[in-house]
Design a protein around this motif. Structure first.
Motif, PDB file in Angstrom:
ATOM      1  N   TYR A 274       0.830  -1.213   0.000  1.00 13.70           N
ATOM      2  CA  TYR A 274       0.000   0.000   0.000  1.00 13.70           C
ATOM      3  C   TYR A 274       0.857   1.253   0.000  1.00 13.70           C
ATOM      4  N   ASP A 275       1.939   1.231   0.745  1.00 13.96           N
ATOM      5  CA  ASP A 275       2.784   2.425   0.836  1.00 13.96           C
ATOM      6  C   ASP A 275       3.389   2.794  -0.520  1.00 13.96           C
ATOM      7  N   LYS A 278      -0.261   3.671  -3.173  1.00 16.48           N
ATOM      8  CA  LYS A 278      -1.354   4.576  -2.820  1.00 16.48           C
ATOM      9  C   LYS A 278      -1.420   5.697  -3.843  1.00 16.48           C
ATOM     10  N   GLU A 283      -4.390  11.943   0.086  1.00 17.38           N
ATOM     11  CA  GLU A 283      -3.462  12.574   1.032  1.00 17.38           C
ATOM     12  C   GLU A 283      -3.700  12.105   2.459  1.00 17.38           C
ATOM     13  N   ALA A 284      -4.966  11.811   2.796  1.00 17.41           N
ATOM     14  CA  ALA A 284      -5.249  11.354   4.156  1.00 17.41           C
ATOM     15  C   ALA A 284      -4.656   9.964   4.365  1.00 17.41           C
ATOM     16  N   GLU A 285      -4.406   9.624   5.600  1.00 18.63           N
ATOM     17  CA  GLU A 285      -3.838   8.329   5.924  1.00 18.63           C
ATOM     18  C   GLU A 285      -4.929   7.389   6.405  1.00 18.63           C
ATOM     19  N   ASP A 288      -3.323   2.278  10.490  1.00 23.12           N
ATOM     20  CA  ASP A 288      -2.260   1.276  10.552  1.00 23.12           C
ATOM     21  C   ASP A 288      -2.523   0.377  11.749  1.00 23.12           C
ATOM     22  N   ALA A 427     -10.258   9.883   5.080  1.00 23.34           N
ATOM     23  CA  ALA A 427      -9.499   8.631   5.171  1.00 23.34           C
ATOM     24  C   ALA A 427     -10.255   7.459   4.562  1.00 23.34           C
ATOM     25  N   PRO A 430      -8.415   5.981   1.359  1.00 28.63           N
ATOM     26  CA  PRO A 430      -7.234   5.163   1.680  1.00 28.63           C
ATOM     27  C   PRO A 430      -7.597   3.830   2.324  1.00 28.63           C
ATOM     28  N   GLN A 434      -6.765   0.175   0.782  1.00 31.56           N
ATOM     29  CA  GLN A 434      -6.084  -0.888   1.511  1.00 31.56           C
ATOM     30  C   GLN A 434      -6.862  -2.194   1.422  1.00 31.56           C
TER      31      GLN A 434
END
Length: 599
Positions: A274-275, A278, A283-285, A288, A427, A430, A434
């Motif tokens: 994913y890192d 993406k 931009e949002a995370e 984790d 988020a 993202p 994921q």
């Protein structure tokens, strides 16, 4: 991916006496007597076989392997005997319940041996040898001997394409010696399937879905067509982001993606990268989960306790004390074991366990919820007649745990104390990305593993074409390619546990579809009105009660009836999955608009 070990496939000492002459006559009374005798004796044999299998899986030695091979041979011989006897009653007018039990006896053998002397023993020895070859395999990497489960970790963590190719290639060296055994195994099992009245083993597997085998093959193609646009959007976005990371030489845009770059030994799930992939606009995370677990000093045991809490919040009973006493939750340091996660019910009543080599990470957090879903299901249908103590469609068992994994939302993580503040709506994409890298990316792999085996069993692919046929399907459905030219003696399918382990794989494809269908039904029952991907039914006893009502039915009725009871429809349908990922599909569609997608 993960499996439920079906104890019914591992029977122990053959206790059943030969049927007397009167019982040989095909009458309703004799059919009832036959089933009653089978259910009584099969339960005892299954428990013995399951305990032997557990001993081997948690301590691989010459002796435990010998015991399992002997038990497996006896089980196969007895299962084939019962299946052939069940055929005698095909033309009788029997009750639906009795007819279903007879059909289960005919269709539930994964690898049937013919009745010829020695065939079952030879088949059992081969399957045990194949399983041990896989589970004890190691590679040499950077001066260290790396066991199978750690090779998976390396594929998740490494970012150097040359090192990824090295690990990927070396693991496939371990499967080359399997091919000769696999050829013979297919020959024996096909003979057994033909003796039971099927064209080949693939047709026999496809007959186990309460529908015509050809109709079933068409059904899975229909479901794939529903989700294919989602997969293609994810594939295109990933290819372009990997191209940005590695350049044209490693990731040319006009070719399928290299299989070793996707963060998984088999390129079946891509969440670990994913890192790298993406999309730039996100931009949002996301959340984790692994970091959250580490920050709160989670242990493998605490992960199991948290997963148990999800089910008790729905009204299910606590796991029995024997679960905690007898499960293998972490990898023992002093012996070889099968690390592939699985859930067991050794006595088909209360002796439920899991076998995992749990590490504290996001994958195993979700896997633990998944495996306990199997155990909860096993416990729920334990009150059924013995032959009905299973799921009505092998995708159901896998979907139950997967459905719960969808409910591991930020809201759930907050409820169990892992997350302090909920992320903003920014988020959502993202988080969906994921999940798509695992759930959506898996779909074509889940489909093609058994498509390959169907071609092998039918003879459409001959042994000298097996590897070539494997990669043809992987390119057609997944859009991936091997990182190097594969040698003529390669047996790359054997690098995946479920091939030497002889676990039918279509269940995992069906589970991906059904999990979203079950999940949407649960969210609807809970009165959820927001975006589907934000729903968590944690703590909802009403959902739990209706869910349990379906689970308790086991295999006592066609899967269409069970599906209808919980979801309101008799047809498997991928539209819930599409709805779940709709925001991401719309976003990726815009991102991919001017790109050259496909392969």
């Amino acid at each position: 991916m993960h499996k439920k070990l079906t104890a019914a496939l591992l029977l122990g000492t053959a206790l059943m006496l030969p049927l007397d002459a009167a019982a040989q006559r095909a009458t309703k009374k004799n059919a009832e007597a036959f089933i009653a005798k089978v259910e009584e004796e099969k339960k005892a044999m299954d428990e013995e076989g399951a305990r032997i299998a557990w001993a081997r899986a948690t301590n691989i030695t010459y002796d435990t392997s010998w015991l399992e091979a002997k038990a497996s041979a006896r089980s196969t011989e007895k299962a084939v005997e019962w299946a052939n006897e069940a055929k005698r009653y095909d033309r009788l007018d029997l009750s639906p319940e009795l007819r279903r039990k007879l059909d289960i006896l005919k269709q539930s053998i994964t690898l049937p041996a013919p009745s010829a002397d020695g065939a079952a023993s030879e088949l059992a020895e081969i399957t045990t040898r194949l399983g041990n070859t896989y589970s004890t395999g190691t590679i040499e990497f950077e001066g260290e001997t790396v066991p199978q489960n750690r090779t998976e970790t390396l594929m998740r963590e490494l970012r150097d394409p040359a090192k990824l190719e090295e690990v990927w290639t070396k693991w496939r060296e371990q499967s080359k010696p399997m091919k000769e055994d696999y050829v013979r195994m297919v020959e024996i099992a096909n003979e057994g399937a033909k003796e039971l009245g099927y064209d080949d083993l693939g047709q026999m597997w496809r007959s186990n879905y309460d529908m015509d085998p050809d109709e079933f093959a068409a059904e899975v193609d229909r479901l794939w067509d529903q989700v294919k646009p989602l997969y293609e959007n994810v594939h295109c976005a990933v290819k372009y982001e990997l191209n940005e990371e590695y350049g044209d030489e490693v990731v040319p845009l006009d070719q399928p993606i290299r299989a070793d770059l996707l963060g998984n030994m088999w390129a079946q799930s891509w969440g670990s990268i994913y890192d790298l992939v993406k999309p730039e606009g996100l931009e949002a995370e996301g959340v984790d989960i692994g970091a959250l677990l580490e920050a709160q000093d989670y242990t493998p045991l605490k992960i199991a306790e948290t997963a148990e809490g999800f089910f008790t919040s729905l009204g299910f009973d606590d796991l029995p004390e024997t679960f905690w006493e007898r499960s293998q939750i972490t990898k023992p340091a002093d012996r070889e074991v099968v690390c592939h996660a699985s859930a067991w019910n050794l006595d088909s009543e209360e002796d439920i366990r899991i076998k995992m080599c749990t590490e504290v990470n996001a994958d195993d957090f979700q896997t633990m919820h998944h495996e306990l879903g199997h155990n909860i299901y096993q416990r729920a249908y334990a009150g059924q007649d013995y032959l009905f103590r299973n799921d009505p469609n092998d995708g159901f068992h896998e979907a139950i745990g997967d459905m719960v994994a969808l409910s591991i939302t930020p809201a759930y993580l907050q409820q169990v104390g892992l997350l302090d503040e909920l992320p903003s709506e920014d988020a959502d994409l993202p988080i969906l990305m994921q999940k798509a890298l695992d759930g959506a990316a898996f779909l074509p792999f889940g489909l093609l593993v058994d498509k390959w085996r169907w071609q092998v069993f039918s003879g459409e692919l001959q042994p000298d074409q097996w590897n070539e046929g494997w990669w043809a399907l992987r390119e057609e459905y997944q859009g991936i390619r091997p990182p190097n030219d594969r040698p003529a003696d390669a047996f790359d399918p054997g690098s995946k546990y479920h091939i030497p382990g002889n676990t039918p794989y279509m269940r995992y494809f069906l589970a991906r579809i059904l999990q979203f269908q079950f999940y949407k039904a649960a969210c609807d029952q809970a009165g959820w009105e927001g975006p589907l991907h934000r729903c968590s039914f944690y703590g909802n006893g009403e959902v739990g009660a209706k869910f349990n009502a379906m689970l308790e039915k086991g295999n006592s009725q066609p899967w269409q009836d069970s599906l209808e009871e919980f979801t309101g429809t008799r047809e498997m349908d991928a539209s819930a999955m599409v709805e779940y990922f709709r925001p991401l599909m719309d976003y990726l569609g815009e991102q991919n608009e001017d790109r050259s997608c496909g392969w």
